[in-house]
Design a protein around this motif. Structure first.
Motif, short mmCIF file in Angstrom:
data_model
loop_
_atom_site.label_atom_id
_atom_site.label_comp_id
_atom_site.label_asym_id
_atom_site.label_seq_id
_atom_site.Cartn_x
_atom_site.Cartn_y
_atom_site.Cartn_z
N UNK A 1 33.86 0.53 3.28
CA UNK A 1 33.35 1.86 3.60
C UNK A 1 34.17 2.49 4.71
N UNK A 2 34.44 3.78 4.55
CA UNK A 2 35.08 4.57 5.61
C UNK A 2 34.31 5.88 5.72
N UNK A 3 33.80 6.17 6.90
CA UNK A 3 33.06 7.41 7.11
C UNK A 3 33.97 8.61 7.21
N UNK A 4 33.59 9.70 6.55
CA UNK A 4 34.33 10.95 6.61
C UNK A 4 33.38 12.05 7.10
N UNK A 5 33.73 13.31 6.91
CA UNK A 5 32.96 14.37 7.55
C UNK A 5 32.33 15.37 6.57
N UNK A 6 32.33 15.05 5.28
CA UNK A 6 31.80 16.00 4.31
C UNK A 6 30.32 15.81 4.03
N UNK B 1 27.22 4.16 10.66
CA UNK B 1 27.42 3.95 9.22
C UNK B 1 28.37 2.79 8.96
N UNK B 2 29.50 2.80 9.69
CA UNK B 2 30.52 1.79 9.46
C UNK B 2 30.06 0.40 9.91
N UNK B 3 29.27 0.37 10.98
CA UNK B 3 28.74 -0.91 11.45
C UNK B 3 27.80 -1.51 10.42
N UNK B 4 26.89 -0.67 9.87
CA UNK B 4 25.96 -1.14 8.85
C UNK B 4 26.70 -1.59 7.59
N UNK B 5 27.72 -0.83 7.19
CA UNK B 5 28.50 -1.18 6.00
C UNK B 5 29.21 -2.52 6.20
N UNK B 6 29.73 -2.73 7.40
CA UNK B 6 30.41 -4.00 7.69
C UNK B 6 29.44 -5.17 7.60
N UNK B 7 28.23 -4.96 8.11
CA UNK B 7 27.20 -6.01 8.04
C UNK B 7 26.84 -6.34 6.59
N UNK B 8 26.92 -5.34 5.71
CA UNK B 8 26.56 -5.52 4.31
C UNK B 8 27.78 -5.82 3.44
#
Length: 381
Positions: free
Chosen positions: A244-249, A233-240
């Motif tokens: 973004x910070x992934x959490x666990x909910x 998720x974070x890799x894709x967000x960085x590319x875009x």
């Protein structure tokens, strides 16, 4: 950007903070060679960006080459709280007399830098804060004035640091503050900072978070960035280019502005839910940005609903609504969207979404109402 321990020690060394002699490797036989070079007894330490390495078996004391080989073989490839160990750091074992804690970070509420010192190092500072909060001494430092030696001495004495270590801890604290400021860090932490049986003070561990916004001043950070381990998720967000910070909910969060995004996380928690992420659209919420945000959240299998919370200031809510509608035609959304629009052209924005309201698109007028609805939908099978 969070650094691994070995990178943090290199960062500290550049500012004269004493650390244990050692080296890092991804290879078992090279680990044995490093242990031989630094001298036995040695310590083999898993390099992961998560606490609890020791309890998980990721830190081992070795006295021979065979023990070093066995330890490196066991630790490399180990899973520690979801983090795969790809590297180990090997250093000469220290003769520890006492363990302390020191750190520098930013207290946003006070708008000052915050220094913390404790004579109870070696355990997670959260445990100390819970069991004996008086054991942690705090000092706010005005960034313009900086840390004075007299202030460093005062907090070290107040923290009940042993007299034999006080001069060394003061010296480290002054250098740590300099590393924090000049090194453009968000956090610098040494836990434990040790006093050896020979009376020397040095950093046994290193936790460093660098401010990505200052990267343009630090070309030397490229080597740190090359080892960063981001989840999908974070890799894709960085590319875009998304914040973004992934959490666990299970409730995906999309908001415009870091403050609103944080508030949205808090409200979701307040009504009994748990956020799956922090995602700040920034100033733009057009179709391209909204589609990118939804695509990133769509990759998270834990997400059961998505809360889009936008307050229109410079950003117009009708443009946000058009962006959402356009994004829906581009991205096959797996989870229902709950949309709350307020501010500039909010009524026009809600009107645009009227034709698209369904089980997959829900419009709510208030932030609390939207949070409750998103949590409710996330709880459904």
């Amino acid at each position: 950007m969070d650094l691994f321990e070995y990178q943090g020690k290199k960062f500290f060394s550049a500012y004269g903070i004493p650390t244990s002699e050692g080296d890092v490797t991804e290879n078992v036989e090279e680990a044995v060679s490093i242990a031989r070079r630094v001298g036995f007894p040695a310590v083999v330490k898993a390099q992961v960006q998560v606490g609890g390495r020791g309890k998980a078996g990721g830190i081992r004391l070795v006295g021979t080459e065979d023990e070093a080989r066995e330890a490196a073989s066991a630790i490399l490839g180990m899973d520690i709280k979801g983090h795969l160990v790809r590297r180990v750091w090997i250093e000469h074992a220290s003769d520890i007399a006492k363990e302390y804690y020191v750190s520098v970070t930013l207290d946003r509420g006070a708008k000052d830098h915050l220094i913390m010192v404790s004579s109870q190092g070696g355990v997670e500072i959260e445990e100390v804060a819970a069991s004996n909060p008086d054991a942690i001494k705090r000092l706010h430092v005005n960034p313009i004035d900086g840390l004075k030696e007299a202030e460093a001495k005062k907090i070290v004495v107040e923290a009940a640091i042993d007299e034999a270590a006080q001069a060394g801890v003061v010296d480290v604290l002054l250098k740590l503050y300099r590393a924090y400021v000049e090194g453009d860090a968000d956090l610098v932490e040494i836990n434990p900072l040790i006093l050896t049986t020979s009376g020397k003070v040095h950093a046994l561990d290193a936790k460093v978070t660098l401010d990505d916004n200052a990267a343009f001043r630090h070309p030397e950070w490229d080597e740190f960035r090359a080892t960063q381990e981001l989840d999908g998720r974070e890799k894709l967000a960085k590319e875009k280019h998304l914040n973004y910070i992934g959490l666990e909910g299970s409730v995906g969060i999309i908001a415009n502005g870091a403050g609103l995004a944080m508030s949205t996380l808090d409200v979701v928690n307040q009504v009994g839910g748990k956020a799956a992420n922090f995602l700040d659209l920034g100033g733009g919420a057009g179709a391209d940005v909204m589609a990118a945000a939804l695509e990133v959240i769509n990759t998270d299998e834990n997400v059961r609903s998505v809360l889009i919370n936008v307050f229109g200031g410079i950003t117009r809510c009708d443009q946000v609504a058009k962006g959402i509608v356009d994004a829906l035609s581009r991205v096959d959304i797996k989870s229902p969207l709950v949309v709350r629009l307020d501010g500039t052209n909010a009524q026009e924005g809600r009107k645009i979404l009227e034709d698209f309201k369904s089980e997959k698109v829900v419009v709510e007028a208030t932030m609390i109402g939207a949070a409750r609805r998103a949590v409710e939908l996330a709880g459904k099978e």
